[in-house]
Each structure stands twice: as C-alpha cells, then as structure tokens.
Design an enzyme around this catalytic site. Structure first.
Site, PDB file in Angstrom:
ATOM      1  NE  ARG A   1      12.016  -6.777   4.941  1.00 26.17           N
ATOM      2  CZ  ARG A   1      11.512  -6.528   3.741  1.00 26.17           C
ATOM      3  NH1 ARG A   1      10.641  -5.559   3.578  1.00 26.17           N
ATOM      4  NH2 ARG A   1      11.870  -7.246   2.705  1.00 26.17           N
TER       5      ARG A   1
ATOM      6  CG  ASP B   1       5.858  -4.308   6.460  1.00 25.06           C
ATOM      7  OD1 ASP B   1       5.043  -3.429   6.765  1.00 25.06           O
ATOM      8  OD2 ASP B   1       5.716  -5.051   5.467  1.00 25.06           O
TER       9      ASP B   1
ATOM     10  N   GLY C   1       6.901 -13.420   3.711  1.00 16.98           N
ATOM     11  CA  GLY C   1       5.820 -14.294   3.278  1.00 16.98           C
ATOM     12  C   GLY C   1       6.037 -14.906   1.919  1.00 16.98           C
TER      13      GLY C   1
END
Length: 496
Positions: A191, A264, A101
C-alpha cells in the site's frame, strides 16, 4: 488437544510452488507469526472458479483439512506467515504506525495467473492490532468476499477472495457477532502506507529497498525509461498515479463508493483493496456518503477522485527522498490530471454507446448526470434502461425514471442525434458495459441475515450474479429491481 489450538505440526499441501516474495525484504518490514486458530471452523463459501484459475483443487480446499488451512488453524505447507508494518493518513490525518492488524500474509505462490500472495483477513491479533481483537465478523467477511468478486465481474482491478470460513466463536462489535476469515488473493498487498512508514521514520535504506522491490517486480519499465530525467522512482510515482487515475474513473463510472480511502487502503498496483463500508449507488446523489463513520463527508462519492490525488501527493512526499527533486516528483503527479478526465470520458462514452470522440460529448455527459442528480434517479437502472432503449425498447422506460420529463425528452433528442447509425451494435456494447446486477447494500444485507442462520444459499446466488452482472439471469429478475425503502436506512461503517 484443546480444540481452539491448531496442530502446529499439521500442514496442507496446495500443490503449488511457494516463493520468497515480500518475505525476502527482511524483518524490518514485518513480524513473522502464525494465525490464531478459531473454534469449529466451517466453510461458508468457496470461490471454485478462482480456485481452478489458480491451479488449486476445490475438493481439497473444501475438505476438513482444507477448511482448517483456509481459516488459519493449520498452515499451508511451504508458507511463511507474517504481518506487515505500514503507516498512513486516516481521514486526512497522519495516524503514524499502522500495519496488518487483523491480516496475515501466508506467502506467495506461483499460479497459472502469475505470482499471487495469499492473505488471511480476520486471523487474529498481530503486533499491529493496536486496541483491536484481530478478528473479522461474518457480516463484514461476506461483504468483502462478494464485494471483491463483484468488482472482478465488472472488470475493475481488485484484490480477489478465495473463501470465507465461519466459526461460532463470539466477537464483540456494536453487538456480539460470530467470527469469520476471508482468504484474499492479489499479486501484492503493498500500500501507499508502506512507503509512508519508512519515509516518515527516515529509514531511507528500507524505503529504497521497498521501492526497488516494487519496481523490479511490478514496474520494470521504470528502469531505463527516459521520462522524468530517467529517474526510476519518479517514473514509479507517475505509473502509480496513472493506474490510480484509471481506477478512479472506473469507480465513478460504475457508481462505486469505497468509503474509507485512507492512504493505507490505497494499493501500489492500482487495485481496489480493503472492502469495508463500500456501496454501489442506488439513487444518483453525487455527494452521497456511504460510510456512517465519515462525519465530515471526506470520502463522499464525488470527492473520491480528488482524495485519490491527495493520497498520491502523500505517496510522492514519501518517495521524495529517493526522487531527490521536488519539481520532478510534482511532474510525476501531473499525469493524474490528464489521465483521470480522459479515462472518465472514455468510460462514460462507453456507457452511452458512443463511437469516436466529439466536442459536444462532454456536455452530453454532464447534462445527463445533472438530470440524474436532480431527480435522484436510480443509477444502475437508468443505464440499463438506456441500453434497452437504444436496442429498441420504448422511451417510456427511460422517461418514467424522471420527474422532469421535458428535460429528459430534450436530452434524448440530442442523444439520438449523436448515436451511430448502427444502433444494434451500440446497444450490444452498452449491455456489456452497463450491468443489470450490482451488489446493492440491501442484497448484501439479505444474504447476511440468512447466513447468520447458517443458510448460505443467498450468498451463493449473489456470487453467481456478480460474476456475470451483464447477463439477464431471468430467474433473479427481482434482484435487478429498485431497492426497498428500508435500504436507505442501512448503516455501514468502518466495522462493516
């Protein structure tokens, strides 16, 4: 030209060969996009030793074009910027699609350290930003920069940080702050959540493609291995479990609290990744919660090993369509229960300067940890003073840390009996295991306060200390002392 806009034709040549790497997986795994430029970028700090280790020229990186590239205002020639998509469990709850993000992977370069991915953090919105602005602030960027290098100095597997650049451009958090960008370096930023993403969507072709990529690039021994019925995906799960177990032992031994161990934020390579509300213990409080956002205490210091195991179960569930045998997947996860306690005991024996293994060592370790917890003793100072005690310093240096003098005296007598005859050798090992300097919250806070006034000298001083935390550095003796009273009131959260 508008100063907020990058010159899309400008590039900076790093002088290193780029290779396809993660970008070769295809568009299902990411969105290609360029970073969003920042106004008037300036260099906050450049990790020159890391630059040289990577085969880069620090002078070039510190030049105006270099700073522009480190910020994302211009591109590195040969790079292929993208934001990757992943999903994950956050605070134990399935969060669905997440992704980079506020990070953009610039690409992978071949370096003297091997292939390394370069990633900007704080480089603007991506399709995965959700409601965020895609930016990082100076405060959090300095923490990430120093935090990752502190772990490197302690010998704990971690992503690295090459630079921090800042800008006067405002960013709203709890208050208005200024923007910054960190350039992070790692062999891979994949991840657990990358696997969860494709498994949850039943995109099993992409899941297999991702797993094959990770095995072929980072775990080639998983192919042709006879363990776990020769299943390469079960072998991958076992290898990741063992790396994660070893990492957790290192975290616990150095007193590191991550603060937001979502799936994550778990590296498939067993690296410490995503430095947000992290903290090193001051007082030894086993249930210490470093993340002000963690209202339930899910990620308290003493819960980290169990949370890592839970996260591995999530990874195992994601890989199950490839493993195709639930019992085999569970068997792959079992090694965590063996590796973590073994690694933890080994780390604690090293901190105590013990050679070999004796049955009574476990009790000796448990007893001293109980004593530390009972009196909330400063964790790093205890271990450093114990190292000095073994080297010949007065026992009072250790005893003065405790209220329960009789109990610590009894423990020291047992400890003396267990120490090897060659105490000097034991002390040297302990002084190279128990750091004099750790990146305490208040030290970060003081450096950040100066940096907000455009004085980055404290950042540079801390960077030098955390690179060599076992050395004496007598000119910085004050940074090895007890934290001030106000340090316990510092609040760090997921925005830190």
């Amino acid at each position: 030209m508008d100063p907020l806009l990058a010159d899309e034709t400008a590039t900076v040549n790093l002088g290193l060969p780029w290779q396809e790497g993660f970008a070769g997986l295809g568009p299902a795994f990411y969105t290609e996009l360029a970073p969003t430029p920042l106004a008037a970028p300036a260099l906050v700090s450049l990790n020159e030793p890391l630059a040289r280790d990577l085969g880069l020229d620090p002078a070039q990186l510190a030049s105006p074009p270099g700073v522009a590239a480190l910020t994302g205002n211009v591109l590195f020639e040969g790079g292929r910027p993208l934001a990757s998509v992943y999903s994950g469990h956050q605070f134990g709850v399935w969060a669905g699609q997440l992704g980079d993000g506020r990070a953009i992977l610039l690409g992978e370069v071949q370096t003297p350290l091997g292939p390394q991915e370069l990633q900007l953090k704080g480089s603007g919105r991506t399709p995965y930003s959700r409601m965020g602005d895609g930016r990082a602030v100076l405060r959090s960027s300095i923490r990430e920069y120093l935090g990752s290098e502190a772990m490197q100095g302690l010998g704990v597997p971690t992503t690295r940080a090459l630079s921090v650049t800042g800008s006067p451009q405002p960013v709203r958090r709890e208050e208005i702050e200024t923007a910054a960008v960190v350039l992070r370096v790692a062999p891979s930023f994949i991840r657990f959540g990358h696997f969860e993403h494709f498994s949850s969507r039943e995109q099993y072709g992409e899941l297999r493609q991702l797993a094959d990529y990770v095995i072929d690039r980072y775990y080639p021994a998983c192919r042709g291995c006879e363990r776990l019925a020769g299943n390469p995906y079960a072998n991958l799960l076992e290898q990741v479990s063992e790396r994660t177990a070893a990492l957790m032992a290192q975290w616990q031994a150095v007193g590191f609290c991550h603060g937001v161990m979502n799936t994550d934020n778990m590296s498939i390579l067993g690296l410490t990744i995503d430095y947000g509300p992290f903290q090193y213990l001051d007082a030894f409080v086993p249930n210490h919660i470093c993340n002000h956002s963690d209202e339930s205490g899910r990620y308290a210091y003493n819960r980290q090993p169990n949370v890592a195991h839970w996260n591995l179960f999530c990874l195992g569930q994601a890989l199950l369509p490839l493993v195709e045998d639930q019992e085999l997947a569970l068997a792959a996860l079992e090694s965590y229960k063996t590796v973590f306690p073994r690694e933890m005991e080994g780390r604690m024996r090293a901190k105590l300067g013990l050679q070999g293994e004796q049955e009574a060592d476990r009790q000796l370790i448990e007893d001293v940890l109980q004593l530390l917890a009972a009196d909330r003793v400063d964790y790093p100072i205890f271990w450093r003073r114990l190292s000095r005690y073994v080297a010949g310093a007065p026992a009072e240096e250790v005893r003065d840390l405790f209220l329960a003098r009789e109990r610590i005296d009894g423990w020291l007598r047992q400890y003396d009996e267990r120490l090897p005859d060659d105490r000097n050798t034991a002390a040297r090992r302990m002084l190279a295991t128990n750091p004099k300097y750790v990146l305490r919250n208040h030290l970060c806070e003081l450096a950040i306060r100066q940096a907000k006034l455009n004085d980055f000298s404290a950042v540079e001083a801390l960077l030098r200390l955390v690179r060599a935390p076992f050395d004496e550095h007598p000119e910085h003796e004050d940074m090895a002392g007890f934290p001030p009273d106000w340090a316990s009131h510092i609040e760090i959260s997921c925005s830190s």
